[in-house]
Write a protein that holds these residues in place. Structure first.
Motif, PDB file in Angstrom:
ATOM      1  N   MET A 131      72.133  10.164  -2.142  1.00  0.00           N
ATOM      2  CA  MET A 131      71.232   9.677  -3.160  1.00  0.00           C
ATOM      3  C   MET A 131      70.567   8.395  -2.670  1.00  0.00           C
ATOM      4  N   ARG A 132      69.307   8.284  -2.989  1.00  0.00           N
ATOM      5  CA  ARG A 132      68.512   7.122  -2.617  1.00  0.00           C
ATOM      6  C   ARG A 132      68.926   5.924  -3.467  1.00  0.00           C
ATOM      7  N   ARG A 133      69.144   4.783  -2.850  1.00  0.00           N
ATOM      8  CA  ARG A 133      69.515   3.553  -3.575  1.00  0.00           C
ATOM      9  C   ARG A 133      68.403   2.530  -3.416  1.00  0.00           C
TER      10      ARG A 133
ATOM     11  N   THR B 193      66.874   8.825 -12.564  1.00  0.00           N
ATOM     12  CA  THR B 193      66.732   9.303 -11.193  1.00  0.00           C
ATOM     13  C   THR B 193      66.829  10.818 -11.147  1.00  0.00           C
TER      14      THR B 193
ATOM     15  N   GLY C  12      67.413  11.592  -5.999  1.00  0.00           N
ATOM     16  CA  GLY C  12      67.597  10.270  -6.594  1.00  0.00           C
ATOM     17  C   GLY C  12      66.319   9.468  -6.723  1.00  0.00           C
TER      18      GLY C  12
ATOM     19  N   ASP D 119      66.538  -1.019  -5.627  1.00  0.00           N
ATOM     20  CA  ASP D 119      66.610  -1.941  -6.750  1.00  0.00           C
ATOM     21  C   ASP D 119      65.545  -1.558  -7.775  1.00  0.00           C
ATOM     22  N   HIS D 120      65.776  -1.935  -9.005  1.00  0.00           N
ATOM     23  CA  HIS D 120      64.828  -1.670 -10.085  1.00  0.00           C
ATOM     24  C   HIS D 120      64.489  -3.001 -10.758  1.00  0.00           C
TER      25      HIS D 120
ATOM     26  N   ARG E 106      71.761  10.504 -15.615  1.00  0.00           N
ATOM     27  CA  ARG E 106      71.234   9.617 -14.566  1.00  0.00           C
ATOM     28  C   ARG E 106      70.204   8.624 -15.109  1.00  0.00           C
TER      29      ARG E 106
END
Length: 130
Positions: A1-3, A82, A87, A5-6, A64
């Motif tokens: 899964m892509r990580r 996500t 993701g 920041d938001h 998610r």
């Protein structure tokens, strides 16, 4: 899964004043007569506070999905959801406005979302009874 920041300062934006990109990877619902330029769908609600609370319950239960900023008490919340496979994040900003809610769902990446943001908003509103 892509990580990734938001950052709230980037994604927690007022759907009634934010500039849309013109790409087919977002969807906006807002009451007629608000200052929102060209919403894709009208969204009236007799009790905007109750409508926001109902939509928040749906969003919080969605897979998610997490709040990145705001709250129902503030009348303005932004969520991130996500995609299951890769993701990819989509951001959903919901604001209580006179006459209803303004709901703006948009993709962070890509040009087209293949209708995902419209489907999400339509589904969440239906589940919330709006």
């Amino acid at each position: 899964m892509r990580r990734v920041d938001h950052p709230a300062e980037t994604w927690h934006v007022d759907p009634t004043t934010a500039a849309r990109t013109g790409k087919p990877n977002d969807y906006l619902a807002a009451p007629a007569g608000t200052t929102v330029a060209a919403p894709d769908r009208g969204l009236q609600a007799a009790d905007p506070a109750a409508a926001l609370a109902a939509l928040d319950r749906v969003a919080q239960a969605a897979p998610r999905t997490a709040v990145i900023a705001g709250s129902v008490a503030e009348g303005f919340v932004t969520y991130v959801q996500t995609s299951a496979l890769f993701g990819f994040p989509d951001y959903i900003s919901v604001k209580r406005v006179e006459g209803g809610l303004a709901v703006w769902s948009r993709s962070r990446y890509g040009y087209s979302d293949l209708g995902v943001n419209k489907a999400r908003v339509t589904e969440w509103l239906a589940e919330a009874g709006l």
